[in-house]
Design a protein around this motif. Structure first.
Motif, short mmCIF file in Angstrom:
data_model
loop_
_atom_site.label_atom_id
_atom_site.label_comp_id
_atom_site.label_asym_id
_atom_site.label_seq_id
_atom_site.Cartn_x
_atom_site.Cartn_y
_atom_site.Cartn_z
N GLY A 254 -4.42 -2.08 1.60
CA GLY A 254 -3.08 -1.88 2.14
C GLY A 254 -2.47 -3.18 2.66
N MET A 255 -3.15 -4.28 2.46
CA MET A 255 -2.67 -5.56 2.98
C MET A 255 -1.62 -6.17 2.05
N ASN A 256 -0.56 -6.72 2.65
CA ASN A 256 0.47 -7.41 1.87
C ASN A 256 0.02 -8.84 1.59
N ILE A 257 -0.08 -9.19 0.32
CA ILE A 257 -0.55 -10.51 -0.08
C ILE A 257 0.62 -11.32 -0.63
N LYS A 258 0.80 -12.51 -0.08
CA LYS A 258 1.92 -13.37 -0.45
C LYS A 258 1.45 -14.51 -1.36
N ASN A 259 2.25 -14.80 -2.37
CA ASN A 259 2.02 -15.94 -3.26
C ASN A 259 0.61 -15.98 -3.85
N HIS A 260 0.15 -14.84 -4.36
CA HIS A 260 -1.17 -14.83 -5.00
C HIS A 260 -1.15 -15.71 -6.23
N LYS A 261 -2.15 -16.59 -6.33
CA LYS A 261 -2.26 -17.53 -7.45
C LYS A 261 -3.50 -17.17 -8.27
N TRP A 262 -3.47 -17.15 -9.56
CA TRP A 262 -2.35 -17.21 -10.47
C TRP A 262 -2.43 -16.00 -11.39
N LEU A 263 -1.33 -15.72 -12.11
CA LEU A 263 -1.37 -14.72 -13.19
C LEU A 263 -0.69 -15.31 -14.41
N VAL A 264 -1.15 -14.89 -15.59
CA VAL A 264 -0.49 -15.29 -16.83
C VAL A 264 0.45 -14.16 -17.25
N GLN A 265 1.32 -14.45 -18.17
CA GLN A 265 2.39 -13.52 -18.54
C GLN A 265 1.86 -12.17 -19.03
N SER A 266 0.76 -12.20 -19.75
CA SER A 266 0.20 -10.95 -20.29
C SER A 266 -0.39 -10.04 -19.22
N GLU A 267 -0.53 -10.56 -18.01
CA GLU A 267 -1.07 -9.76 -16.91
C GLU A 267 0.01 -9.08 -16.09
N LEU A 268 1.25 -9.19 -16.55
CA LEU A 268 2.39 -8.57 -15.88
C LEU A 268 3.13 -7.65 -16.85
N LYS A 269 3.70 -6.58 -16.33
CA LYS A 269 4.60 -5.75 -17.14
C LYS A 269 5.75 -5.31 -16.26
N ALA A 270 6.89 -5.04 -16.90
CA ALA A 270 8.09 -4.66 -16.17
C ALA A 270 7.86 -3.35 -15.43
N GLU A 271 8.42 -3.24 -14.24
CA GLU A 271 8.26 -2.01 -13.44
C GLU A 271 9.08 -0.89 -14.05
#
Length: 202
Positions: free
Chosen positions: A185-202
């Motif tokens: 439940g912790m809010n994490i700021k500026n987590h490093k790093w992710l590549v584009q394939s690890e994200l998808k549109a909400e």
């Protein structure tokens, strides 16, 4: 006879006062004990929260929540996802990350590297760590798969100064994100790093 009645009345009054005083004292004591118990419970909850904040793990190592952003990175304004955009995380770098809702915090033009390294704190070797960027590695010659490196990143404790090697290279861009960990439940700021394939549109 009158003296006896007066003494009896006085004794009864004293007994009543004594009993009343005892009840009052017990009530006060119970109130103080309840307050003390409540304070202890609050302290226990706070301790647990503090502990969870300082014990976030990634690849078996404790995360450094104050890890510095490398200097000199160029922003990528032509990436698929932009700063401020809402996304869903497909990566599972740590428990509580996969399928979490996130906001893109930064997008940079840089290659990313998956690495193996031996932590400086004596922990077991970390395999296939995702990710570090070029400026977080030191090596002789070009950065490519199989190259021996020294890690300059401090994403986790025991990482900075560690010896390792590059496993694979991703052309980028590199993303940082803000998200709420689904496990803690912790809010994490500026987590490093992710590549584009690890994200998808909400």
């Amino acid at each position: 006879m009158k003296v006896s009645k007066v003494l009896a009345t006085t004794s009864m009054a004293a007994l009543s006062l004594s009993l009343f005083g005892g009840v009052g004292a017990n009530a006060s004591m119970n109130k103080d004990m309840h307050h003390s118990d409540k304070s202890s419970m609050n302290m226990s909850v706070m301790h647990k929260k503090d502990k969870s904040m300082h014990m976030m793990k990634m690849d078996g190592l404790t995360m450094n929540m104050n890890s510095a952003m490398p200097k000199g990175l160029k922003k990528d304004t032509h990436a698929k996802f932009h700063v401020g955009e809402k996304v869903i995380l497909k990566a599972d770098h740590m428990k509580g990350m996969k399928n979490a809702k996130a906001t893109v915090a930064g997008v940079y033009k840089t290659k990313l590297y998956k690495i193996d390294f031996k932590p400086t704190n004596g922990s077991k070797e970390v395999k296939n760590h995702k990710w570090v960027v070029a400026s977080e590695l030191s090596a002789k010659g070009a950065l490519k798969a199989g190259k021996a490196v020294t890690v300059k990143a401090d994403h986790m404790y025991g990482m900075k100064g560690a010896k390792g090697k590059i496993v694979s290279v991703n052309k980028g861009p590199a993303y940082t994100v803000n998200f709420k960990d689904k496990k803690t439940g912790m809010n994490i700021k500026n987590h490093k790093w992710l590549v584009q394939s690890e994200l998808k549109a909400e």
